[in-house]
Scaffold this motif. Sequence first.
Motif, PDB file in Angstrom:
ATOM      1  N   SER A   1      -8.256 -22.153   1.764  1.00  0.00           N
ATOM      2  CA  SER A   1      -7.955 -20.487   1.898  1.00  0.00           C
ATOM      3  C   SER A   1      -6.931 -20.464   3.141  1.00  0.00           C
ATOM      4  O   SER A   1      -7.541 -21.043   4.141  1.00  0.00           O
ATOM      5  N   ASP A   2      -5.976 -19.607   3.077  1.00  0.00           N
ATOM      6  CA  ASP A   2      -5.129 -19.754   4.168  1.00  0.00           C
ATOM      7  C   ASP A   2      -4.437 -18.256   4.142  1.00  0.00           C
ATOM      8  O   ASP A   2      -3.514 -17.920   3.377  1.00  0.00           O
ATOM      9  N   SER A   3      -4.980 -17.300   4.947  1.00  0.00           N
ATOM     10  CA  SER A   3      -4.288 -15.910   5.022  1.00  0.00           C
ATOM     11  C   SER A   3      -3.264 -16.041   5.975  1.00  0.00           C
ATOM     12  O   SER A   3      -2.889 -15.113   6.631  1.00  0.00           O
ATOM     13  N   SER A   4      -2.336 -16.932   5.952  1.00  0.00           N
ATOM     14  CA  SER A   4      -1.326 -17.044   6.833  1.00  0.00           C
ATOM     15  C   SER A   4      -0.069 -15.718   6.590  1.00  0.00           C
ATOM     16  O   SER A   4       0.074 -15.195   5.610  1.00  0.00           O
ATOM     17  N   GLY A   5       0.232 -15.473   7.753  1.00  0.00           N
ATOM     18  CA  GLY A   5       1.039 -14.313   7.638  1.00  0.00           C
ATOM     19  C   GLY A   5       0.263 -13.104   8.480  1.00  0.00           C
ATOM     20  O   GLY A   5       0.803 -12.244   8.789  1.00  0.00           O
ATOM     21  N   ALA A   6      -1.117 -13.238   8.357  1.00  0.00           N
ATOM     22  CA  ALA A   6      -1.883 -12.314   9.080  1.00  0.00           C
ATOM     23  C   ALA A   6      -2.783 -12.888  10.272  1.00  0.00           C
ATOM     24  O   ALA A   6      -3.732 -12.238  10.644  1.00  0.00           O
ATOM     25  N   GLY A   7      -2.235 -13.994  10.523  1.00  0.00           N
ATOM     26  CA  GLY A   7      -3.013 -14.604  11.642  1.00  0.00           C
ATOM     27  C   GLY A   7      -3.112 -13.934  12.989  1.00  0.00           C
ATOM     28  O   GLY A   7      -4.069 -14.088  13.778  1.00  0.00           O
ATOM     29  N   LEU A   8      -2.140 -12.819  13.354  1.00  0.00           N
ATOM     30  CA  LEU A   8      -2.316 -12.321  14.532  1.00  0.00           C
ATOM     31  C   LEU A   8      -3.112 -11.186  14.435  1.00  0.00           C
ATOM     32  O   LEU A   8      -3.490 -10.408  15.446  1.00  0.00           O
TER      33      LEU A   8
ATOM     34  N   TYR B   1     -10.353  -7.844   8.055  1.00  0.00           N
ATOM     35  CA  TYR B   1      -9.177  -7.868   8.963  1.00  0.00           C
ATOM     36  C   TYR B   1      -9.233  -6.378   9.497  1.00  0.00           C
ATOM     37  O   TYR B   1      -9.680  -5.413   8.869  1.00  0.00           O
ATOM     38  N   GLY B   2      -8.619  -6.316  10.682  1.00  0.00           N
ATOM     39  CA  GLY B   2      -8.332  -4.795  11.201  1.00  0.00           C
ATOM     40  C   GLY B   2      -9.586  -4.423  12.153  1.00  0.00           C
ATOM     41  O   GLY B   2     -10.241  -5.183  12.729  1.00  0.00           O
ATOM     42  N   LEU B   3      -9.925  -3.054  11.707  1.00  0.00           N
ATOM     43  CA  LEU B   3     -11.004  -2.097  12.559  1.00  0.00           C
ATOM     44  C   LEU B   3     -12.350  -2.716  12.206  1.00  0.00           C
ATOM     45  O   LEU B   3     -12.552  -3.510  11.350  1.00  0.00           O
ATOM     46  N   GLY B   4     -13.100  -1.895  12.788  1.00  0.00           N
ATOM     47  CA  GLY B   4     -14.641  -2.103  12.512  1.00  0.00           C
ATOM     48  C   GLY B   4     -15.171  -1.343  11.554  1.00  0.00           C
ATOM     49  O   GLY B   4     -14.361  -0.564  10.777  1.00  0.00           O
ATOM     50  N   ASP B   5     -16.784  -1.183  11.402  1.00  0.00           N
ATOM     51  CA  ASP B   5     -17.415  -0.563  10.605  1.00  0.00           C
ATOM     52  C   ASP B   5     -16.954   0.918  10.442  1.00  0.00           C
ATOM     53  O   ASP B   5     -17.318   1.547   9.523  1.00  0.00           O
ATOM     54  N   ASP B   6     -16.450   1.426  11.471  1.00  0.00           N
ATOM     55  CA  ASP B   6     -16.199   2.900  11.433  1.00  0.00           C
ATOM     56  C   ASP B   6     -14.991   3.159  10.771  1.00  0.00           C
ATOM     57  O   ASP B   6     -14.743   4.659  10.395  1.00  0.00           O
ATOM     58  N   ALA B   7     -14.209   2.248  10.643  1.00  0.00           N
ATOM     59  CA  ALA B   7     -12.783   2.595   9.833  1.00  0.00           C
ATOM     60  C   ALA B   7     -13.002   2.633   8.496  1.00  0.00           C
ATOM     61  O   ALA B   7     -13.949   2.273   7.813  1.00  0.00           O
ATOM     62  N   PRO B   8     -11.888   3.328   7.923  1.00  0.00           N
ATOM     63  CA  PRO B   8     -11.865   3.497   6.437  1.00  0.00           C
ATOM     64  C   PRO B   8     -11.745   2.136   5.769  1.00  0.00           C
ATOM     65  O   PRO B   8     -11.156   1.220   6.229  1.00  0.00           O
ATOM     66  N   LEU B   9     -12.669   2.046   4.794  1.00  0.00           N
ATOM     67  CA  LEU B   9     -12.882   0.636   4.221  1.00  0.00           C
ATOM     68  C   LEU B   9     -12.021   0.280   2.853  1.00  0.00           C
ATOM     69  O   LEU B   9     -11.941   1.218   2.054  1.00  0.00           O
ATOM     70  N   LEU B  10     -11.120  -0.809   2.858  1.00  0.00           N
ATOM     71  CA  LEU B  10     -10.553  -1.092   1.805  1.00  0.00           C
ATOM     72  C   LEU B  10     -10.879  -2.671   1.492  1.00  0.00           C
ATOM     73  O   LEU B  10     -10.887  -3.419   1.902  1.00  0.00           O
TER      74      LEU B  10
ATOM     75  N   ILE C   1      -2.894  -6.511   3.758  1.00  0.00           N
ATOM     76  CA  ILE C   1      -3.534  -6.634   5.108  1.00  0.00           C
ATOM     77  C   ILE C   1      -2.610  -6.342   6.106  1.00  0.00           C
ATOM     78  O   ILE C   1      -2.895  -5.662   7.139  1.00  0.00           O
ATOM     79  N   GLU C   2      -1.489  -6.719   6.343  1.00  0.00           N
ATOM     80  CA  GLU C   2      -0.518  -6.611   7.369  1.00  0.00           C
ATOM     81  C   GLU C   2      -0.304  -5.205   7.436  1.00  0.00           C
ATOM     82  O   GLU C   2       0.005  -4.579   8.731  1.00  0.00           O
ATOM     83  N   HIS C   3      -0.138  -4.421   6.375  1.00  0.00           N
ATOM     84  CA  HIS C   3       0.089  -3.098   6.424  1.00  0.00           C
ATOM     85  C   HIS C   3      -1.097  -1.973   6.910  1.00  0.00           C
ATOM     86  O   HIS C   3      -1.066  -1.054   7.462  1.00  0.00           O
ATOM     87  N   PHE C   4      -2.396  -2.411   6.236  1.00  0.00           N
ATOM     88  CA  PHE C   4      -3.423  -1.571   6.503  1.00  0.00           C
ATOM     89  C   PHE C   4      -4.183  -1.760   7.642  1.00  0.00           C
ATOM     90  O   PHE C   4      -5.071  -0.939   8.063  1.00  0.00           O
ATOM     91  N   ALA C   5      -4.083  -3.102   8.212  1.00  0.00           N
ATOM     92  CA  ALA C   5      -5.341  -3.649   8.984  1.00  0.00           C
ATOM     93  C   ALA C   5      -5.326  -2.879  10.564  1.00  0.00           C
ATOM     94  O   ALA C   5      -6.255  -2.959  11.282  1.00  0.00           O
ATOM     95  N   ASN C   6      -4.251  -2.200  10.751  1.00  0.00           N
ATOM     96  CA  ASN C   6      -4.307  -1.616  12.274  1.00  0.00           C
ATOM     97  C   ASN C   6      -4.867   0.033  12.175  1.00  0.00           C
ATOM     98  O   ASN C   6      -5.045   0.426  13.084  1.00  0.00           O
ATOM     99  N   THR C   7      -5.169   0.455  10.767  1.00  0.00           N
ATOM    100  CA  THR C   7      -5.780   1.467  10.737  1.00  0.00           C
ATOM    101  C   THR C   7      -7.074   1.595   9.867  1.00  0.00           C
ATOM    102  O   THR C   7      -7.689   2.662   9.846  1.00  0.00           O
TER     103      THR C   7
ATOM    104  N   VAL D   1     -10.937  -5.729   3.639  1.00  0.00           N
ATOM    105  CA  VAL D   1     -11.621  -6.974   3.100  1.00  0.00           C
ATOM    106  C   VAL D   1     -11.196  -7.431   1.906  1.00  0.00           C
ATOM    107  O   VAL D   1     -10.820  -6.768   0.719  1.00  0.00           O
ATOM    108  N   VAL D   2     -10.945  -8.921   2.140  1.00  0.00           N
ATOM    109  CA  VAL D   2     -10.346  -9.563   0.813  1.00  0.00           C
ATOM    110  C   VAL D   2     -11.465 -10.785   0.556  1.00  0.00           C
ATOM    111  O   VAL D   2     -12.260 -11.022   1.559  1.00  0.00           O
ATOM    112  N   TYR D   3     -11.579 -11.164  -0.639  1.00  0.00           N
ATOM    113  CA  TYR D   3     -12.351 -12.286  -1.129  1.00  0.00           C
ATOM    114  C   TYR D   3     -11.810 -13.163  -2.058  1.00  0.00           C
ATOM    115  O   TYR D   3     -10.862 -12.538  -2.686  1.00  0.00           O
TER     116      TYR D   3
END
Length: 305
Positions: free
Chosen positions: A3-10, A31-40, A57-63, A67-69
């Motif tokens: 499994s490799d989520s390359s492109g989202a490594g930063l 990815y992205g923010l903690g438990d208090d953030a809106p969850l996708l 991931i790249e679009h939404f993780a800043n806000t 979660v992906v599985y």
Amino acid sequence: MTSDSSGAGLLSRRSREVLSTDGTRLFVEEYGLGDDAPLLVFSHGWACQGRFWRPQIEHFANTHRVVVYDQRGHGWSDRGHTPFSSSVLGDDLEAVLRAVVTSSRKALVTGHSMGGMSVMGWAAEHPESVPLLSRGAVLASTGPSQLVSRSTLIRSPRRFRASLERAFAAGLAMAGPEMLDTRFNQRLVKYGTMGPHASADVVAECSEIVLRCPPAVRGMWGRVLATIDVSKGVDSLAVPTTVIVGSADRLTPEVHSTDLAERLQQRGQLHDFVVLPQIGHMINMEAPNDFNEAVARLDAATEKG
């Protein structure tokens, strides 16, 4: 398995294991923010893995907390010992949601193709969990049943259709050989899963993901998809739902999404029905901006309550 989520490594990335109902280990990434953030929460399709959601991931993780599985047998998730089935898809999604949903943040759940069937299978098997764990759902490039008979991958005169459908169903269930990432196989992947104007970069990225799937897993899940029926789950999906499909989707043609939208509309649960012209099955990769905007509209509406 890899499994490799390359492109989202930063982006901020955390991985964890979640045990499904039968004890199967599922690989989950946040990815992205903690438990208090809106969850996708995103659920991928047949022969893919969590990295399939890179544009989201790249679009939404800043806000958001994204979660992906990996579906069982895909990526880093175990196959387990339970026979593959639609109920297993639903049980696995239930386990992931139970692990990541908090008392203050329900999930907006997005499923693509077999991932959409996971959402419907989850609603069928765990109807009480739908309003408890989710605030909305996105069904992308998917259908609840009749996948073989409604596919437009194979066009033929009506007198040959029945025999070709049987052959198609049998082909889905075949493990087959390892498929190398060659130019020929990339053309096959493009024909089956993308629209006519898909860029070379998108074809290459999707092919690298799909061709990485172990042949045995591809065949085991293909056998399930040949006869799957998660229609019951549509009526249990008691949250605002967006349906999105590409007009050039050959695997799960627009007719599936039209039927889903009509059924959800009748129950007052349809939030949006989006058809993207000339886009194929890999809709979130091929038209990421349109796809992300559709998810964002539902996210904003359900966050407001």
